[in-house]
Design an enzyme around this catalytic site. Structure first.
Site, short mmCIF file in Angstrom:
data_model
loop_
_atom_site.label_atom_id
_atom_site.label_comp_id
_atom_site.label_asym_id
_atom_site.label_seq_id
_atom_site.Cartn_x
_atom_site.Cartn_y
_atom_site.Cartn_z
N LYS A 53 0.82 -1.22 0.00
CA LYS A 53 0.00 0.00 0.00
C LYS A 53 0.85 1.28 0.00
CE LYS A 53 -3.63 2.04 2.65
NZ LYS A 53 -4.11 2.12 3.99
N ASN A 99 17.36 6.20 -0.41
CA ASN A 99 16.72 6.91 0.69
C ASN A 99 16.12 5.97 1.74
OD1 ASN A 99 14.95 9.23 1.90
ND2 ASN A 99 13.49 7.67 1.23
N ARG A 132 24.83 -0.68 -7.44
CA ARG A 132 25.56 -1.68 -8.25
C ARG A 132 24.76 -2.06 -9.49
NH1 ARG A 132 27.96 -3.47 -11.22
NH2 ARG A 132 29.42 -5.23 -11.33
N TYR A 164 23.14 2.50 13.64
CA TYR A 164 22.70 3.48 12.62
C TYR A 164 23.85 4.44 12.28
CZ TYR A 164 19.43 7.05 10.72
OH TYR A 164 18.77 7.97 9.94
N LYS A 168 25.42 4.91 8.64
CA LYS A 168 25.26 6.20 7.97
C LYS A 168 26.60 6.82 7.59
CE LYS A 168 20.89 6.78 7.38
NZ LYS A 168 20.40 6.56 6.00
#
Ligand code: NAD
Length: 306
Positions: A53, A99, A132, A164, A168
């Site tokens: 959804k 993202n 890639r 994280y 990052k």
């Protein structure tokens, strides 16, 4: 007035485009003429479950506004399938926006392997797999634009985000290398540390602050960086959010050079520690120091003070 930047005839893949920043990118590029692959697994912000959804809603919104979009529901860990969707639906891929992301916040003391592994899979492996798969297309057509997504947590560290943060900051090194390898083929790669209201931030910030951090206010910088007219800004790190845009860079102290002989001891370093940490005459490097020249110079020095 500057001409409106447009992306007609181009194909943009946005991962994690079912909500937050990803949705803002997808709707923007579709509104400026691009065909968009709206990828989203549709899970929770902790990386649990899946639901088609999330992507469908965004695709329907784009189509209702007269734009071109298709949905893809794969995890970014299967990035090749996402790029395949772009090729099958639109015949090409020009711009990749890595993202998609999740959080598994927990203090390091309580971190479990699953918290570490899942974050690495989605952020690091996911970005790798998408880039890639897009890379041969970019090289062949001598055009490609990549945005990777870092975070202030990666640049500076943040309590409860060891997993994280590591993932990052990996996006920075990844981007630097893609920028270097892509330069010859007009493949431009940049990395952003965004700040925006989304389900990721809504639990940690008050509503009045969130209202000043719309995801739409991250989009214009990304739009500039991935536009075909940007042929020089590559391998750069940006902080962006709430109307503020800034570029970050490495700073290196001019440093301490010691003779490499048996006087090269911990005491010799301590004696001149202030030179190691002196930023009064800084360098702004884009690569490692010239090790061989420094080695040669060090050999010309006299014995080190202890
Ligand atoms: P968000 O949770 O609203 O959006 C992330 C999207 O990624 C979700 O729709 C989710 O379903 C999707 N996703 C998660 N795992 C996926 C997977 N394996 N495959 C495909 N899709 C997947 O969060 P957001 O704030 O819009 O975050 C977007 C990116 O920006 C993330 O990489 C995040 O780490 C980064 N970021 C955001 C902020 C901020 O202030 N919002 C700050 C720093 C970094």
């Amino acid at each position: 007035m500057a001409e409106q930047l447009r992306y007609d005839g181009q194909v943009v893949v946005v991962t994690g485009a079912g909500g937050g920043l990803g949705k803002a990118y997808a709707t923007f590029f579709a509104s400026r003429g691009a065909s968009v692959v709206v990828n989203d697994l549709g899970g929770s912000f902790k990386g649990e479950g899946n639901d088609s959804k999330a992507a469908d809603v965004v695709v329907n919104e784009i189509k209702a506004a007269g734009g071109k979009a298709v949905a893809n529901y794969n995890s970014v860990e299967d990035g090749d399938k996402i790029i395949e969707t772009a090729i099958k639906a639109f015949g090409r891929i020009d711009i990749l926006i890595n993202n998609a992301g999740i959080l598994r916040d927990v203090s390091f003391k309580n971190m479990k392997d699953v918290d570490w592994d899942l974050i690495m899979k989605v952020h690091v492996k996911g970005s790798y797999k998408c880039a890639r798969a897009a890379w041969p297309h970019f090289r062949k057509q001598k055009f490609g634009r990549v945005i990777n997504t870092a975070s202030a947590a990666g640049l500076f560290g943040n309590f409860g985000q060891a997993n994280y943060s590591a993932a990052k900051l990996a996006m920075v090194g990844f981007t630097e290398t893609l920028a270097k390898e892509g330069a010859k083929y007009n493949i431009i790669s940049n990395v952003i540390a965004p700040i925006a209201a989304s389900r990721m931030t809504e639990t940690v910030m008050p509503p009045d602050v969130l209202a000043l951090m719309r995801p739409e206010w991250v989009v214009p910088l990304v739009a500039v960086l991935v536009h075909k007219n940007n042929t020089s800004e590559s391998g750069s790190i940006f902080e962006v959010g709430g109307g503020h845009i800034a570029k970050l860079r490495w700073e290196r102290s001019s440093g301490l050079l010691l003779k490499c002989d048996d006087t090269y001891t911990p005491g010799a370093i301590l004696k001149k520690w202030n030179k190691v940490t002196d930023f009064s005459d800084p360098q702004y490097p884009s690569g490692p120091n010239d090790f061989l020249t420094l080695l040669e110079e060090s050999q010309k020095l006299g014995p080190n003070e202890q």
